[in-house]
Design an enzyme around this catalytic site. Structure first.
Site, PDB file in Angstrom:
ATOM      1  CB  SER A   7      -0.064  -1.454  -5.613  1.00  0.00           C
ATOM      2  OG  SER A   7       1.343  -1.569  -5.691  1.00  0.00           O
ATOM      3  CG  HIS A  32      -0.623   2.666  -7.003  1.00  0.00           C
ATOM      4  ND1 HIS A  32      -0.859   4.016  -6.797  1.00  0.00           N
ATOM      5  CD2 HIS A  32       0.399   2.332  -6.174  1.00  0.00           C
ATOM      6  CE1 HIS A  32      -0.011   4.472  -5.883  1.00  0.00           C
ATOM      7  NE2 HIS A  32       0.772   3.471  -5.488  1.00  0.00           N
ATOM      8  CG  ASP A  34       3.787   1.311  -5.459  1.00  0.00           C
ATOM      9  OD1 ASP A  34       3.517   2.474  -5.124  1.00  0.00           O
ATOM     10  OD2 ASP A  34       3.039   0.340  -5.231  1.00  0.00           O
ATOM     11  CG  MET A  36       9.634   1.740  -4.435  1.00  0.00           C
ATOM     12  SD  MET A  36       9.468   0.512  -3.131  1.00  0.00           S
ATOM     13  CE  MET A  36       7.684   0.414  -3.005  1.00  0.00           C
ATOM     14  CG  HIS A  65       3.460   6.191  -5.149  1.00  0.00           C
ATOM     15  ND1 HIS A  65       3.192   5.334  -4.095  1.00  0.00           N
ATOM     16  CD2 HIS A  65       4.067   7.276  -4.596  1.00  0.00           C
ATOM     17  CE1 HIS A  65       3.608   5.877  -2.975  1.00  0.00           C
ATOM     18  NE2 HIS A  65       4.158   7.045  -3.246  1.00  0.00           N
ATOM     19  CG  MET A  67       7.475   5.908  -3.070  1.00  0.00           C
ATOM     20  SD  MET A  67       6.848   4.274  -2.667  1.00  0.00           S
ATOM     21  CE  MET A  67       6.229   3.790  -4.260  1.00  0.00           C
ATOM     22  CG  MET A 136       2.687   7.554   1.408  1.00  0.00           C
ATOM     23  SD  MET A 136       2.195   6.445   0.089  1.00  0.00           S
ATOM     24  CE  MET A 136       2.552   4.833   0.804  1.00  0.00           C
ATOM     25  N   GLY A 144       2.182  -4.984   1.852  1.00  0.00           N
ATOM     26  CA  GLY A 144       1.820  -5.888   2.939  1.00  0.00           C
ATOM     27  C   GLY A 144       2.019  -5.361   4.344  1.00  0.00           C
ATOM     28  CG  ASP A 174      -0.094   3.573  -1.654  1.00  0.00           C
ATOM     29  OD1 ASP A 174      -0.279   2.364  -1.425  1.00  0.00           O
ATOM     30  OD2 ASP A 174       0.841   4.014  -2.358  1.00  0.00           O
ATOM     31  CB  SER A 197      -0.949  -7.641   0.079  1.00  0.00           C
ATOM     32  OG  SER A 197      -1.124  -6.541   0.929  1.00  0.00           O
TER      33      SER A 197
HETATM   34  C1  DX5 Z   1       4.135   1.133  -0.462  1.00  0.00           C
HETATM   35  C2  DX5 Z   1       3.515   1.326  -1.831  1.00  0.00           C
HETATM   36  C3  DX5 Z   1       2.145   0.793  -1.900  1.00  0.00           C
HETATM   37  C4  DX5 Z   1       2.060  -0.703  -1.724  1.00  0.00           C
HETATM   38  C5  DX5 Z   1       0.742  -1.006  -1.092  1.00  0.00           C
HETATM   39  O1  DX5 Z   1       5.374   1.714  -0.449  1.00  0.00           O
HETATM   40  O2  DX5 Z   1       3.463   2.696  -2.153  1.00  0.00           O
HETATM   41  O3  DX5 Z   1       1.494   1.196  -3.109  1.00  0.00           O
HETATM   42  O4  DX5 Z   1       2.164  -1.414  -2.919  1.00  0.00           O
HETATM   43  O5  DX5 Z   1       0.714  -2.352  -0.760  1.00  0.00           O
HETATM   44  P1  DX5 Z   1      -0.353  -2.909   0.276  1.00  0.00           P
HETATM   45  O6  DX5 Z   1      -1.726  -2.589  -0.300  1.00  0.00           O
HETATM   46  O7  DX5 Z   1      -0.066  -4.370   0.307  1.00  0.00           O
HETATM   47  O8  DX5 Z   1      -0.119  -2.218   1.580  1.00  0.00           O
HETATM   48 ZN    ZN Z   2       2.135   3.324  -3.877  1.00  0.00          ZN
END
Ligand code: DX5
Ligand code: ZN
Length: 214
Positions: A7, A32, A34, A36, A65, A67, A136, A144, A174, A197
């Site tokens: 990600s 990936h 993200d 948001m 992804h 969100m 999720m 993280g 994820d 992370s």
């Molecule tokens: C969380 C994201 C994830 C995130 C995962 O809202 O959808 O894709 O980047 O990060 P780690 O692997 O650090 O949990």
């Molecule tokens: Zn994600």
């Protein structure tokens, strides 16, 4: 074969091209991304412009992804920007089946996402409309966070549901995936692991990608 989808939420946004080139060399399966909106989740990241920019450098398919509330408003724009997979949250739209059809109508692989507390029943009537299901394992919004153990049983149940269809639907997980817990997640039935992370904070990110394959 287990696929790894780093990600870019945990990448260095000021050196994104450099970080994507590192992922190319590491031989990742998906990248990936993200997205948001500050509404569906309490954080904001980037939109289609970043997807187009990443697409120019990335060798692996882009796993986008979303969100965002009412993702149906932006599916075409994310498709045009170069998404290869678009995933939408069941909690973010009133018309999940319609949005999934909208995504595949753009020639993009369609995926449904469930938050940790959302039951698998939400998927009962859309199994014909998905190429991938994303579970999720943290509440979305930030990288993280720690993996929520209750999701392991959910992964195993979903694996059974997918196998019962006889279709090759991918099962992606994820949030909070680490070198330490990846094997348990794979054993439960996942075949695509997202890792932010665990890849970008590692001393040797390419080595972490290898270890995450279980
Ligand atoms: C969380 C994201 C994830 C995130 C995962 O809202 O959808 O894709 O980047 O990060 P780690 O692997 O650090 O949990
Ligand atoms: Zn994600």
């Amino acid at each position: 074969m287990i696929k790894i989808a780093p990600s870019i939420l945990s990448a260095d946004f000021g050196n994104m091209a450099r970080d994507i080139e590192m992922l190319n060399r590491a031989g990742v399966d998906y990248i990936h991304c993200d997205v948001m909106d500050g509404m569906f989740v309490p954080n904001m990241t980037f939109g289609f412009q970043m997807i187009s920019a990443v697409k120019k450098v990335a060798e692996a398919p882009l796993d986008v992804h979303l969100m965002i509330q009412q993702p149906e408003r932006y599916v075409e724009r994310f498709a045009e920007a170069g998404s290869d997979i678009i995933s939408v949250h069941a909690e973010a739209t009133n018309h999940l089946q319609r949005v999934l059809k909208q995504i595949s109508g753009c020639g993009v692989k369609a995926a449904a996402v469930l938050n940790p507390a959302t039951p698998l029943d939400m998927l009962n009537y859309v199994m014909d409309d998905v190429d991938l299901i994303l579970l999720m394992s943290v509440n979305p919004g930030y990288g993280g966070q720690s993996f929520i153990p209750a999701v392991l049983g959910k992964i195993a149940e979903l694996r059974k549901m997918i196998d019962a269809t006889g279709k090759e639907i991918e099962l992606e997980v994820d949030g909070g995936v680490t070198v330490g817990n990846c094997k348990t997640i794979i054993d439960a039935g996942a075949n695509v692991l997202v890792a932010g992370s665990a890849v970008f904070n590692a001393d040797d990110p390419a080595g972490a990608v290898k270890l995450l394959r279980g």
